[in-house]
Design an enzyme around this catalytic site. Sequence first.
Site, PDB file in Angstrom:
ATOM      1  N   LYS A 289      -9.723   7.858  89.259  1.00  0.00           N
ATOM      2  CA  LYS A 289     -11.040   7.309  89.496  1.00  0.00           C
ATOM      3  C   LYS A 289     -10.968   5.945  90.164  1.00  0.00           C
ATOM      4  O   LYS A 289     -11.964   5.401  90.620  1.00  0.00           O
ATOM      5  CB  LYS A 289     -11.793   7.149  88.154  1.00  0.00           C
ATOM      6  CG  LYS A 289     -11.907   8.407  87.354  1.00  0.00           C
ATOM      7  CD  LYS A 289     -12.436   8.065  85.940  1.00  0.00           C
ATOM      8  CE  LYS A 289     -11.762   8.962  84.970  1.00  0.00           C
ATOM      9  NZ  LYS A 289     -11.975   8.595  83.573  1.00  0.00           N
ATOM     10  N   GLY A 290      -9.777   5.378  90.200  1.00  0.00           N
ATOM     11  CA  GLY A 290      -9.629   3.982  90.619  1.00  0.00           C
ATOM     12  C   GLY A 290     -10.141   3.655  92.006  1.00  0.00           C
ATOM     13  O   GLY A 290     -10.531   2.520  92.277  1.00  0.00           O
TER      14      GLY A 290
ATOM     15  N   ASP B 134      -6.548   3.012  95.162  1.00  0.00           N
ATOM     16  CA  ASP B 134      -6.850   1.637  94.772  1.00  0.00           C
ATOM     17  C   ASP B 134      -5.642   0.706  94.925  1.00  0.00           C
ATOM     18  O   ASP B 134      -5.748  -0.371  95.499  1.00  0.00           O
ATOM     19  CB  ASP B 134      -7.384   1.588  93.319  1.00  0.00           C
ATOM     20  CG  ASP B 134      -6.500   2.314  92.303  1.00  0.00           C
ATOM     21  OD1 ASP B 134      -5.447   2.883  92.678  1.00  0.00           O
ATOM     22  OD2 ASP B 134      -6.852   2.317  91.103  1.00  0.00           O
TER      23      ASP B 134
ATOM     24  N   ASP C  24       1.774   0.762  93.291  1.00  0.00           N
ATOM     25  CA  ASP C  24       2.568  -0.013  92.330  1.00  0.00           C
ATOM     26  C   ASP C  24       4.034   0.431  92.475  1.00  0.00           C
ATOM     27  O   ASP C  24       4.731  -0.029  93.374  1.00  0.00           O
ATOM     28  CB  ASP C  24       1.975   0.251  90.941  1.00  0.00           C
ATOM     29  CG  ASP C  24       2.545  -0.610  89.845  1.00  0.00           C
ATOM     30  OD1 ASP C  24       2.904  -1.757  90.126  1.00  0.00           O
ATOM     31  OD2 ASP C  24       2.635  -0.149  88.690  1.00  0.00           O
TER      32      ASP C  24
ATOM     33  N   LYS D  65       1.322  -3.869  95.391  1.00  0.00           N
ATOM     34  CA  LYS D  65       2.247  -4.707  94.609  1.00  0.00           C
ATOM     35  C   LYS D  65       3.655  -4.406  95.089  1.00  0.00           C
ATOM     36  O   LYS D  65       4.365  -3.594  94.487  1.00  0.00           O
ATOM     37  CB  LYS D  65       2.157  -4.336  93.120  1.00  0.00           C
ATOM     38  CG  LYS D  65       0.991  -4.911  92.373  1.00  0.00           C
ATOM     39  CD  LYS D  65       1.156  -4.585  90.876  1.00  0.00           C
ATOM     40  CE  LYS D  65      -0.112  -4.822  90.112  1.00  0.00           C
ATOM     41  NZ  LYS D  65      -0.025  -4.323  88.719  1.00  0.00           N
TER      42      LYS D  65
ATOM     43  N   PHE E  60      -1.543  -7.824  86.375  1.00  0.00           N
ATOM     44  CA  PHE E  60      -2.379  -6.669  86.077  1.00  0.00           C
ATOM     45  C   PHE E  60      -3.829  -7.006  86.392  1.00  0.00           C
ATOM     46  O   PHE E  60      -4.397  -7.931  85.834  1.00  0.00           O
ATOM     47  CB  PHE E  60      -2.235  -6.217  84.615  1.00  0.00           C
ATOM     48  CG  PHE E  60      -2.762  -4.828  84.433  1.00  0.00           C
ATOM     49  CD1 PHE E  60      -1.943  -3.735  84.673  1.00  0.00           C
ATOM     50  CD2 PHE E  60      -4.092  -4.612  84.115  1.00  0.00           C
ATOM     51  CE1 PHE E  60      -2.440  -2.437  84.572  1.00  0.00           C
ATOM     52  CE2 PHE E  60      -4.603  -3.317  84.008  1.00  0.00           C
ATOM     53  CZ  PHE E  60      -3.770  -2.236  84.239  1.00  0.00           C
ATOM     54  N   VAL E  61      -4.398  -6.256  87.319  1.00  0.00           N
ATOM     55  CA  VAL E  61      -5.748  -6.569  87.789  1.00  0.00           C
ATOM     56  C   VAL E  61      -6.740  -5.463  87.449  1.00  0.00           C
ATOM     57  O   VAL E  61      -6.363  -4.287  87.329  1.00  0.00           O
ATOM     58  CB  VAL E  61      -5.765  -6.833  89.318  1.00  0.00           C
ATOM     59  CG1 VAL E  61      -5.052  -8.131  89.647  1.00  0.00           C
ATOM     60  CG2 VAL E  61      -5.147  -5.674  90.106  1.00  0.00           C
TER      61      VAL E  61
ATOM     62  N   ASP F  18      -9.048  -0.112  86.374  1.00  0.00           N
ATOM     63  CA  ASP F  18      -9.341  -0.191  84.947  1.00  0.00           C
ATOM     64  C   ASP F  18      -8.158  -0.673  84.125  1.00  0.00           C
ATOM     65  O   ASP F  18      -7.008  -0.673  84.571  1.00  0.00           O
ATOM     66  CB  ASP F  18      -9.710   1.210  84.427  1.00  0.00           C
ATOM     67  CG  ASP F  18      -8.476   2.108  84.274  1.00  0.00           C
ATOM     68  OD1 ASP F  18      -7.710   2.230  85.261  1.00  0.00           O
ATOM     69  OD2 ASP F  18      -8.258   2.655  83.174  1.00  0.00           O
TER      70      ASP F  18
ATOM     71  N   ARG G 110     -13.990  -1.110  85.258  1.00  0.00           N
ATOM     72  CA  ARG G 110     -14.072  -0.558  86.622  1.00  0.00           C
ATOM     73  C   ARG G 110     -15.286  -1.070  87.377  1.00  0.00           C
ATOM     74  O   ARG G 110     -15.296  -1.116  88.599  1.00  0.00           O
ATOM     75  CB  ARG G 110     -14.149   0.974  86.579  1.00  0.00           C
ATOM     76  CG  ARG G 110     -12.894   1.667  86.062  1.00  0.00           C
ATOM     77  CD  ARG G 110     -12.971   3.163  86.386  1.00  0.00           C
ATOM     78  NE  ARG G 110     -12.003   3.969  85.653  1.00  0.00           N
ATOM     79  CZ  ARG G 110     -10.741   4.170  86.012  1.00  0.00           C
ATOM     80  NH1 ARG G 110     -10.268   3.608  87.097  1.00  0.00           N
ATOM     81  NH2 ARG G 110      -9.947   4.928  85.280  1.00  0.00           N
TER      82      ARG G 110
HETATM   83  P1  IMP Z   1       2.203   4.061  90.999  1.00  0.00           P
HETATM   84  O1  IMP Z   1       2.272   5.555  90.940  1.00  0.00           O
HETATM   85  O2  IMP Z   1       3.250   3.421  90.118  1.00  0.00           O
HETATM   86  O3  IMP Z   1       2.234   3.503  92.404  1.00  0.00           O
HETATM   87  O4  IMP Z   1       0.882   3.667  90.273  1.00  0.00           O
HETATM   88  C1  IMP Z   1      -0.346   3.620  90.863  1.00  0.00           C
HETATM   89  C2  IMP Z   1      -1.405   3.679  89.777  1.00  0.00           C
HETATM   90  O5  IMP Z   1      -1.126   2.793  88.700  1.00  0.00           O
HETATM   91  C3  IMP Z   1      -2.720   3.226  90.347  1.00  0.00           C
HETATM   92  O6  IMP Z   1      -3.452   4.302  90.865  1.00  0.00           O
HETATM   93  C4  IMP Z   1      -3.400   2.625  89.135  1.00  0.00           C
HETATM   94  O7  IMP Z   1      -4.111   3.618  88.432  1.00  0.00           O
HETATM   95  C5  IMP Z   1      -2.298   2.125  88.254  1.00  0.00           C
HETATM   96  N1  IMP Z   1      -2.109   0.654  88.353  1.00  0.00           N
HETATM   97  C6  IMP Z   1      -1.012   0.010  88.808  1.00  0.00           C
HETATM   98  N2  IMP Z   1      -1.174  -1.325  88.760  1.00  0.00           N
HETATM   99  C7  IMP Z   1      -2.420  -1.529  88.258  1.00  0.00           C
HETATM  100  C8  IMP Z   1      -3.189  -2.714  87.967  1.00  0.00           C
HETATM  101  O8  IMP Z   1      -2.792  -3.871  88.157  1.00  0.00           O
HETATM  102  N3  IMP Z   1      -4.440  -2.506  87.458  1.00  0.00           N
HETATM  103  C9  IMP Z   1      -4.961  -1.263  87.235  1.00  0.00           C
HETATM  104  N4  IMP Z   1      -4.287  -0.141  87.493  1.00  0.00           N
HETATM  105  C10 IMP Z   1      -3.019  -0.264  87.996  1.00  0.00           C
HETATM  106 MG    MG Z   2      -5.282   5.135  89.898  1.00  0.00          MG
END
Ligand code: IMP
Ligand code: MG
Length: 179
Positions: free
Chosen positions: A42-43, A99, A102, A130, A151-152, A158, A164
């Site tokens: 949903k982000g 969104d 990471d 990030k 962490f944002v 969320d 959100r």
């Molecule tokens: P990845 O698969 O590790 O790249 O993670 C991406 C997902 O982690 C994003 O779609 C977010 O849902 C969540 N996420 C990573 N960092 C943050 C943050 O700082 N705030 C909120 N959600 C985050």
């Molecule tokens: Mg997400």
Amino acid sequence: MHQDCERIMLTEAQLRDRVKEIAEEVDAKYKDKLPLVVGILKGSIIFYSDFIRHLSCPVQLDFMAVSSYGGGAVSSGKLKIKKDLDNDVTGRDVIVVEDIIDSGFTLANLKQLLLERGAASVCIVTLLNKKARREYEIAPDFNGFDIENEFVVGYGLDYSERYRNLPYIGILKREIYEK
Ligand code: IMP
Ligand code: MG
């Protein structure tokens, strides 16, 4: 500002201006095409809805919900699809709107999946990046802001399904997620 935030990282005005800028760059690339714009639930919802309103190329909209167990010590193989697309992506130019990137687990796997399904091209558009946290090899084609490892929340993002709806991006106080 919300009491659970330490400070505002990106204001409503900064978000508005930058989203318009990247949407215009993406738009220029898809002038004579009909991309399928895929929002990751949903982000991405607020970013997605602001982003698409700056596109002038014809678009079709679709959504996916996935869960990632990435970022941990165990590399978890496949992405879990909680809600799949309504559209067939075979031969389509797909724009994935997310969104934040990471570890890169979600988008690296999703891009591979869409290509395996026969997408003609996959373009990754992220609001936040990030970089320092990257574990999987994937870079966004278009990105709003590179951010530090904080962490944002807000503007769709969320913590535990909360925050959100904040109109800005704020840094969540550590005491909220460390308690
Ligand atoms: P990845 O698969 O590790 O790249 O993670 C991406 C997902 O982690 C994003 O779609 C977010 O849902 C969540 N996420 C990573 N960092 C943050 C943050 O700082 N705030 C909120 N959600 C985050
Ligand atoms: Mg997400």
